[in-house]
Design a protein around this motif. Structure first.
Motif, short mmCIF file in Angstrom:
data_model
loop_
_atom_site.label_atom_id
_atom_site.label_comp_id
_atom_site.label_asym_id
_atom_site.label_seq_id
_atom_site.Cartn_x
_atom_site.Cartn_y
_atom_site.Cartn_z
N LEU A 6 0.81 -1.21 0.00
CA LEU A 6 0.00 0.00 0.00
C LEU A 6 0.85 1.27 0.00
O LEU A 6 0.41 2.33 -0.45
N MET A 7 2.11 1.17 0.49
CA MET A 7 2.97 2.35 0.53
C MET A 7 3.39 2.83 -0.86
O MET A 7 3.96 3.92 -0.99
N ALA A 8 3.14 2.03 -1.89
CA ALA A 8 3.40 2.50 -3.26
C ALA A 8 2.59 3.76 -3.58
O ALA A 8 2.98 4.52 -4.47
N TRP A 9 1.48 3.97 -2.87
CA TRP A 9 0.59 5.09 -3.16
C TRP A 9 0.80 6.29 -2.25
O TRP A 9 0.09 7.29 -2.37
N ALA A 10 1.75 6.22 -1.32
CA ALA A 10 1.89 7.29 -0.33
C ALA A 10 2.23 8.63 -0.97
O ALA A 10 1.68 9.67 -0.59
N ALA A 11 3.15 8.64 -1.94
CA ALA A 11 3.56 9.90 -2.55
C ALA A 11 2.40 10.57 -3.28
O ALA A 11 2.20 11.78 -3.20
N VAL A 12 1.62 9.77 -3.99
CA VAL A 12 0.44 10.31 -4.68
C VAL A 12 -0.58 10.81 -3.67
O VAL A 12 -1.13 11.92 -3.80
N ALA A 13 -0.83 10.01 -2.63
CA ALA A 13 -1.85 10.38 -1.63
C ALA A 13 -1.52 11.71 -0.98
O ALA A 13 -2.43 12.53 -0.72
N ARG A 14 -0.25 11.95 -0.71
CA ARG A 14 0.15 13.18 -0.02
C ARG A 14 0.07 14.40 -0.92
O ARG A 14 0.23 15.53 -0.43
N ARG A 15 -0.17 14.20 -2.19
CA ARG A 15 -0.29 15.31 -3.12
C ARG A 15 -1.73 15.55 -3.58
O ARG A 15 -1.97 16.36 -4.46
N LEU A 16 -2.68 14.86 -2.97
CA LEU A 16 -4.09 15.09 -3.29
C LEU A 16 -4.58 16.38 -2.64
O LEU A 16 -4.08 16.78 -1.59
N PRO A 17 -5.57 17.02 -3.24
CA PRO A 17 -6.19 18.17 -2.58
C PRO A 17 -6.76 17.79 -1.23
O PRO A 17 -7.10 16.63 -0.98
N GLU A 18 -6.88 18.77 -0.33
CA GLU A 18 -7.26 18.46 1.06
C GLU A 18 -8.66 17.90 1.19
O GLU A 18 -8.98 17.26 2.20
N GLU A 19 -9.51 18.09 0.19
CA GLU A 19 -10.87 17.54 0.28
C GLU A 19 -10.94 16.06 -0.09
O GLU A 19 -12.01 15.45 -0.11
N TRP A 20 -9.78 15.47 -0.38
CA TRP A 20 -9.73 14.07 -0.80
C TRP A 20 -9.04 13.20 0.25
O TRP A 20 -8.17 13.66 0.99
N SER A 21 -9.41 11.93 0.27
CA SER A 21 -8.71 10.89 1.01
C SER A 21 -8.39 9.75 0.04
O SER A 21 -9.10 9.54 -0.94
N LEU A 22 -7.32 9.01 0.34
CA LEU A 22 -6.97 7.85 -0.46
C LEU A 22 -6.87 6.63 0.46
O LEU A 22 -6.19 6.67 1.48
N VAL A 23 -7.58 5.57 0.08
CA VAL A 23 -7.54 4.30 0.80
C VAL A 23 -6.75 3.31 -0.04
O VAL A 23 -7.11 3.04 -1.19
N ALA A 24 -5.67 2.80 0.53
CA ALA A 24 -4.87 1.78 -0.15
C ALA A 24 -4.85 0.53 0.73
O ALA A 24 -5.05 0.61 1.94
N MET A 25 -4.62 -0.62 0.10
CA MET A 25 -4.62 -1.87 0.84
C MET A 25 -3.39 -2.68 0.48
O MET A 25 -2.85 -2.56 -0.63
N ASP A 26 -2.93 -3.49 1.42
CA ASP A 26 -1.95 -4.52 1.11
C ASP A 26 -2.73 -5.72 0.57
O ASP A 26 -3.52 -6.33 1.30
N LEU A 27 -2.52 -6.05 -0.68
CA LEU A 27 -3.19 -7.22 -1.24
C LEU A 27 -2.75 -8.49 -0.51
O LEU A 27 -1.64 -8.55 0.04
N ARG A 28 -3.62 -9.49 -0.52
CA ARG A 28 -3.26 -10.73 0.18
C ARG A 28 -1.96 -11.29 -0.39
O ARG A 28 -1.70 -11.27 -1.58
N GLY A 29 -1.10 -11.73 0.52
CA GLY A 29 0.22 -12.21 0.13
C GLY A 29 1.26 -11.12 0.04
O GLY A 29 2.41 -11.39 -0.34
N ARG A 30 0.91 -9.88 0.43
CA ARG A 30 1.85 -8.76 0.40
C ARG A 30 1.71 -7.93 1.68
O ARG A 30 0.67 -7.93 2.33
N GLY A 31 2.76 -7.17 1.97
CA GLY A 31 2.71 -6.25 3.09
C GLY A 31 2.23 -6.91 4.37
O GLY A 31 2.59 -8.03 4.70
N HIS A 32 1.36 -6.21 5.08
CA HIS A 32 0.82 -6.74 6.33
C HIS A 32 -0.41 -7.62 6.09
O HIS A 32 -1.05 -8.05 7.06
#
Length: 288
Positions: A31-57
């Motif tokens: 899910l951390m692959a999306w952190a840089a993009v998420a931090r550049r979204l406008p403040e009215e937005w949120s981004l939900v990312a997941m670790d797919l099964r078999g990856r990350g946590h």
């Protein structure tokens, strides 16, 4: 970043805005692959990312794997976070193919495919699919069988990757350190080799299913392509001819070449991550 588990699936929410992006990572990523993009979204937005099964946590979630199983998980997360029909669905690399499968099954406001999502040409009969995958992904797959003495050694391994050489960022380092599991002296990637191999086989052998799903997506769909490949080679993962073929076949698909990036830096480079963030949100504004 706020983390929680959904029946064993780790999800993270970046931001507090009411408008929502659900984002899916690539075959050996997290899910951390999306952190840089998420931090550049406008403040009215949120981004939900997941670790797919078999990856990350989510590495301990069992198989079977395969992209339809991941699409099931994405839709489960969408329900958990209360995603409405205006929610944006995004995916990078293999995650773009998962997004295509999920986007064909329920309404989204927009689907954004980042250097992925287009069916690959069929492999010749008798081709060793695992060998093709390992040759294509290179160091990304090689690291799954390696151990590292320290986290700094793992960072050094990634810094030497052709895609990151000379293009390292703080978010890239954060992404790499998140991927580690084990004790010092025996640290390794959280990505499970069996999951990566099963997903890679599915992806290379089910182009027809991907193509049918891509044509079935009702939401406006944007493809953002990197001009350089997984190893920073001059030809990207999705060549011009392949993009032209599928934009001609799927009326709702438009594509854009993101200048001066490769398959990885399209999400990590400041300029590229800012452009991806803009494309995630600007079309949705026009649809609202």
């Amino acid at each position: 970043m706020r983390e929680e588990d959904v029946e064993g699936l780790r999800i993270a929410t970046f931001g507090t805005g009411p408008r929502l992006v659900i984002a899916v990572h690539g075959i050996t990523a997290s899910l951390m692959a999306w952190a840089a993009v998420a931090r550049r979204l406008p403040e009215e937005w949120s981004l939900v990312a997941m670790d797919l099964r078999g990856r990350g946590h989510s590495r301990d979630l069992p198989g079977p794997y395969g992209l339809p199983r991941h699409a099931d998980d994405v839709l489960r997360v969408a329900e958990h976070v209360g995603a409405g029909p205006d929610t944006v669905l995004a995916g990078h690399s293999m995650g773009a193919y998962v997004a295509v499968l999920a986007g064909a099954r329920r309404p989204f406001g927009k689907v954004v495919l980042v250097d992925g999502g287009l069916p690959f040409p069929p492999l010749p009969p008798g081709t060793d699919v695992d060998a093709v995958m390992e040759a294509t992904l290179g160091p990304a797959v090689a690291r799954l069988s390696q151990t590292f003495a320290t986290a700094d050694d793992y960072v050094a391994f990634f810094k030497a990757h052709p895609a990151f050489a000379g293009q390292w960022t703080p978010e890239a380092e954060e992404y790499v350190r998140y991927d580690l599991v084990g004790e010092p002296g025996e640290l390794r990637s959280r990505a499970v080799g069996a999951a990566v191999r099963e997903d890679g086989r599915w992806l290379r052998l089910n182009g027809d299913a991907v193509g049918a799903a891509l044509a079935a997506v009702q939401a406006p769909t944007t493809l953002l392509r990197a001009p350089r490949g997984l190893l920073n080679q001059d030809v990207g993962m999705l060549p011009d001819a392949l993009a032209a073929e599928w934009t001609a076949r799927v009326p709702g698909l438009r594509e854009e070449l993101v200048p001066d990036c490769n398959h990885y830096t399209i999400l990590f480079d400041d300029r590229c991550a800012s452009l991806v963030a803009a494309r995630l949100t600007e079309q949705a504004d026009r649809l609202a």
